[in-house]
Design a protein around this motif. Structure first.
Motif, PDB file in Angstrom:
ATOM      1  N   GLU A  13     -11.361   4.243 -17.410  1.00  0.00           N
ATOM      2  CA  GLU A  13     -11.921   5.091 -16.362  1.00  0.00           C
ATOM      3  C   GLU A  13     -12.986   6.032 -16.918  1.00  0.00           C
ATOM      4  O   GLU A  13     -13.475   6.919 -16.221  1.00  0.00           O
ATOM      5  CB  GLU A  13     -10.811   5.891 -15.667  1.00  0.00           C
ATOM      6  CG  GLU A  13      -9.923   5.016 -14.797  1.00  0.00           C
ATOM      7  CD  GLU A  13      -8.937   5.796 -13.949  1.00  0.00           C
ATOM      8  OE1 GLU A  13      -9.015   7.034 -13.898  1.00  0.00           O
ATOM      9  OE2 GLU A  13      -8.057   5.155 -13.334  1.00  0.00           O
ATOM     10  N   LEU A  33       2.004   2.014  -3.453  1.00  0.00           N
ATOM     11  CA  LEU A  33       0.972   2.654  -4.281  1.00  0.00           C
ATOM     12  C   LEU A  33       0.897   4.143  -3.978  1.00  0.00           C
ATOM     13  O   LEU A  33       0.900   4.986  -4.867  1.00  0.00           O
ATOM     14  CB  LEU A  33      -0.398   2.007  -4.024  1.00  0.00           C
ATOM     15  CG  LEU A  33      -1.581   2.668  -4.714  1.00  0.00           C
ATOM     16  CD1 LEU A  33      -1.522   2.393  -6.204  1.00  0.00           C
ATOM     17  CD2 LEU A  33      -2.889   2.155  -4.147  1.00  0.00           C
ATOM     18  N   ASN A  34       0.867   4.478  -2.674  1.00  0.00           N
ATOM     19  CA  ASN A  34       0.799   5.885  -2.291  1.00  0.00           C
ATOM     20  C   ASN A  34       1.987   6.666  -2.835  1.00  0.00           C
ATOM     21  O   ASN A  34       1.848   7.770  -3.327  1.00  0.00           O
ATOM     22  CB  ASN A  34       0.760   6.026  -0.762  1.00  0.00           C
ATOM     23  CG  ASN A  34      -0.613   5.677  -0.230  1.00  0.00           C
ATOM     24  OD1 ASN A  34      -1.570   5.639  -0.995  1.00  0.00           O
ATOM     25  ND2 ASN A  34      -0.700   5.414   1.048  1.00  0.00           N
ATOM     26  N   LYS A  44      -1.399  14.853  -0.317  1.00  0.00           N
ATOM     27  CA  LYS A  44      -1.094  14.348  -1.663  1.00  0.00           C
ATOM     28  C   LYS A  44      -1.284  15.397  -2.758  1.00  0.00           C
ATOM     29  O   LYS A  44      -0.373  15.684  -3.528  1.00  0.00           O
ATOM     30  CB  LYS A  44      -1.982  13.127  -1.957  1.00  0.00           C
ATOM     31  CG  LYS A  44      -1.738  12.542  -3.333  1.00  0.00           C
ATOM     32  CD  LYS A  44      -2.875  11.609  -3.758  1.00  0.00           C
ATOM     33  CE  LYS A  44      -3.120  11.781  -5.242  1.00  0.00           C
ATOM     34  NZ  LYS A  44      -4.296  11.074  -5.714  1.00  0.00           N
ATOM     35  N   ARG A  89      -5.156  13.102 -10.722  1.00  0.00           N
ATOM     36  CA  ARG A  89      -6.285  13.763 -10.008  1.00  0.00           C
ATOM     37  C   ARG A  89      -5.885  15.172  -9.550  1.00  0.00           C
ATOM     38  O   ARG A  89      -6.426  15.694  -8.563  1.00  0.00           O
ATOM     39  CB  ARG A  89      -6.776  12.969  -8.789  1.00  0.00           C
ATOM     40  CG  ARG A  89      -6.642  11.461  -8.862  1.00  0.00           C
ATOM     41  CD  ARG A  89      -7.455  10.830  -9.952  1.00  0.00           C
ATOM     42  NE  ARG A  89      -7.372   9.377  -9.894  1.00  0.00           N
ATOM     43  CZ  ARG A  89      -7.642   8.576 -10.909  1.00  0.00           C
ATOM     44  NH1 ARG A  89      -7.996   9.090 -12.086  1.00  0.00           N
ATOM     45  NH2 ARG A  89      -7.570   7.282 -10.780  1.00  0.00           N
ATOM     46  N   ASP A 102      -8.067  18.840   1.072  1.00  0.00           N
ATOM     47  CA  ASP A 102      -7.750  17.546   1.688  1.00  0.00           C
ATOM     48  C   ASP A 102      -6.833  17.703   2.900  1.00  0.00           C
ATOM     49  O   ASP A 102      -6.873  16.882   3.815  1.00  0.00           O
ATOM     50  CB  ASP A 102      -7.117  16.614   0.652  1.00  0.00           C
ATOM     51  CG  ASP A 102      -8.145  16.139  -0.376  1.00  0.00           C
ATOM     52  OD1 ASP A 102      -9.333  16.493  -0.233  1.00  0.00           O
ATOM     53  OD2 ASP A 102      -7.761  15.432  -1.326  1.00  0.00           O
ATOM     54  N   PHE A 117      -8.598  16.038   5.946  1.00  0.00           N
ATOM     55  CA  PHE A 117      -8.035  14.744   6.346  1.00  0.00           C
ATOM     56  C   PHE A 117      -6.559  14.793   6.724  1.00  0.00           C
ATOM     57  O   PHE A 117      -5.976  13.758   7.025  1.00  0.00           O
ATOM     58  CB  PHE A 117      -8.172  13.739   5.181  1.00  0.00           C
ATOM     59  CG  PHE A 117      -9.502  13.756   4.498  1.00  0.00           C
ATOM     60  CD1 PHE A 117     -10.656  13.437   5.201  1.00  0.00           C
ATOM     61  CD2 PHE A 117      -9.610  14.084   3.160  1.00  0.00           C
ATOM     62  CE1 PHE A 117     -11.885  13.448   4.570  1.00  0.00           C
ATOM     63  CE2 PHE A 117     -10.831  14.099   2.518  1.00  0.00           C
ATOM     64  CZ  PHE A 117     -11.984  13.782   3.226  1.00  0.00           C
ATOM     65  N   MET A 171       0.824  -1.209   0.000  1.00  0.00           N
ATOM     66  CA  MET A 171       0.000   0.000   0.000  1.00  0.00           C
ATOM     67  C   MET A 171       0.856   1.257   0.000  1.00  0.00           C
ATOM     68  O   MET A 171       0.596   2.206  -0.700  1.00  0.00           O
ATOM     69  CB  MET A 171      -0.906  -0.035   1.234  1.00  0.00           C
ATOM     70  CG  MET A 171      -2.088   0.877   1.130  1.00  0.00           C
ATOM     71  SD  MET A 171      -3.098   0.488  -0.280  1.00  0.00           S
ATOM     72  CE  MET A 171      -2.924   1.942  -1.249  1.00  0.00           C
ATOM     73  N   ASP A 231      -4.373  15.243   4.556  1.00  0.00           N
ATOM     74  CA  ASP A 231      -3.798  14.514   3.412  1.00  0.00           C
ATOM     75  C   ASP A 231      -3.121  15.518   2.477  1.00  0.00           C
ATOM     76  O   ASP A 231      -3.793  16.380   1.892  1.00  0.00           O
ATOM     77  CB  ASP A 231      -4.934  13.778   2.691  1.00  0.00           C
ATOM     78  CG  ASP A 231      -4.442  12.966   1.500  1.00  0.00           C
ATOM     79  OD1 ASP A 231      -3.257  13.094   1.137  1.00  0.00           O
ATOM     80  OD2 ASP A 231      -5.248  12.210   0.938  1.00  0.00           O
TER      81      ASP A 231
END
Lengths: 67, 369
Positions: free
Chosen positions: B81, B4-5, B230, B213, B222, B226, B1, B228
């Motif tokens: 997608e 992936l991040n 990213k 994204r 974000d 959160f 994981m 976050d």
């Protein structure tokens, strides 16, 4: 179960966040219908200490968060 | 994981650097300074090219917009997608799109141009960033209080393909340039990079933005929601790339005054970008992200883009957009800003976004009860 299909980010993560805060479930199933939501819920779940498994469904993804 | 991040974060940073380089290259090749790649400005120029407004200085069929949509469309098709969906409060999104555009044009730019302007040393944009962050913060407060525009549902292939099809039609109009398509002979609309180079650059950026994204609003949102970071990496990568590029090319000018196509009316810069931040959080992404999502088949985001184009037309037809600072014939510096009509429009837009925010929270509370 959180059904976040049809919601744009960040709504799926907010829905999962609310469920986690409210009930602190050991297992939580989440339905999403796009890859972006799948990635974001996975990242959020991992950050909260959950192990996340992803299964593709007919209309998106089913994520299972387990502790 | 963790792997992936890591990969996702790197892609966001690469996308941010690519956007920064694209803005620098397109500016070098003819696009207006400190604009490079502004979604609000370029949608406004397209509205002008189609005679939806008659501001003679801002009319050009900008291929960057079509390239972003089609780049996202093509990569979404390749990676499976592309998913047609729609039905999440389209009329509300249209109005929010209009409000975001009116707020953006009061400031003279979208969040992407704000970042590009910051990278050029524009202190007005640095101050407007405070309004933008405040707007994003207010938007997240409503998200936490249950704001929703309800879910979207699977839609037909025709619905999902509408925005890409419109982009192709606009491209054909841009290439064939029939007499009814307006092209500015002076002002920002007359400044442009070669059509096909701009198109190819935008196709690449559209594809990168779809995969990563990348979202200017999401970066700040974000972090607040959160913790976050990213998407914020992309935001910061754009600024750093632009600063370095402008320093190398000698275009970095740290100042409030004499900035290209900008005004130093601080309050209205801040309030304009506050609307953009707030409205974009409710919409689920910044103007760039709306184009990308529309390319992925999201009909609601297509409606938002149409709303933004109409918002641009309204903005210029009623004299609501900001006027850049300028120098008059005597060589005196003339501070621009927005007209009284523009100030009124900004206040009305804040009221509209507030009403939409509050009423959509109440609705959810009732449903839950």
């Amino acid at each position: 179960m959180v059904d976040a299909r049809g919601y744009l980010c960040p709504m799926p993560v907010i829905m999962v966040q609310k469920e986690v805060k409210k009930n602190t479930p050991r297992t939580l199933e989440v339905l999403v219908d796009d890859a972006c939501a799948k990635e974001n819920v996975t990242r959020f779940g991992t950050s909260q200490g959950y192990k996340v498994t992803v299964k593709e469904t007919d209309d998106g993804f089913k994520l299972t968060l387990t502790k | 994981m963790k792997k992936l991040n890591g990969k996702v974060n790197i892609l966001v940073i690469i996308s941010g650097i690519a956007v920064g380089i694209a803005a620098l290259v397109l500016t070098f090749l003819g696009n207006p300074k400190n604009m490079g790649f502004c979604i609000a400005c370029f949608e406004r120029d397209i509205a002008g090219a189609l005679s939806l407004h008659s501001a003679a200085k801002v009319q050009y069929m900008r291929p960057e917009i079509m390239g972003l949509i089609l780049g996202a469309f093509i990569i979404a098709l390749i990676t499976k997608e592309f998913k047609p969906k729609a039905g999440s409060s389209p009329a509300t999104r249209f109005v929010l799109g209009m409000a975001v555009m009116i707020g953006g044009l009061a400031f003279l730019g979208c969040p992407l141009r704000m970042v590009i302007r910051i990278g050029g040393g524009d202190v007005n944009a640095m101050i407007a960033l405070l309004g933008f962050v405040l707007g994003v913060f207010i938007g997240t407060v409503f998200l936490k209080r249950g704001f929703t525009m309800q879910r979207a549902y699977k839609a037909t292939l025709v619905e999902g393909s509408t925005m890409p099809a419109v982009a192709v039609m606009l491209l054909i109009l841009g290439i064939t340039a029939p007499a009814f398509i307006k092209i500015s002979v002076e002002g920002p609309g007359s400044m442009h990079a070669p059509f096909f180079i701009a198109l190819v650059v935008a196709l690449v950026i559209g594809a990168l933005a779809q995969k990563s994204r990348l979202c200017m609003v999401g970066g700040v949102r974000d972090v607040i929601l959160f913790g976050d970071f990213k998407l914020l990496y992309g935001f910061v990568a754009i600024i750093i790339t632009i600063v370095i590029g402008n320093l190398i090319m000698g275009n970095f000018n740290l100042s409030m005054q004499s900035q290209p196509i900008a005004h130093s009316s601080t309050l209205w810069n801040v309030l304009g970008m506050m609307i953009v931040g707030w409205g974009s959080v409710l919409l689920g992404g910044c103007p760039l992200r709306q184009l990308v999502l529309a390319g992925e088949g999201n009909g609601d985001c297509a409606v938002t883009v149409f709303g933004m184009i109409v918002g641009a037309a309204v903005s210029h037809n009623f004299g609501l957009a900001g006027n850049p600072d300028s120098t008059n014939e005597l060589g005196e510096y003339v501070v621009g800003g927005i007209s009284n009509a523009g100030k009124t429009a900004v206040i009305i837009c804040i009221a509209i976004v507030l009403i939409i925010s509050v009423l959509n929270c109440k609705k959810e509370a009732k449903n839950n009860g």
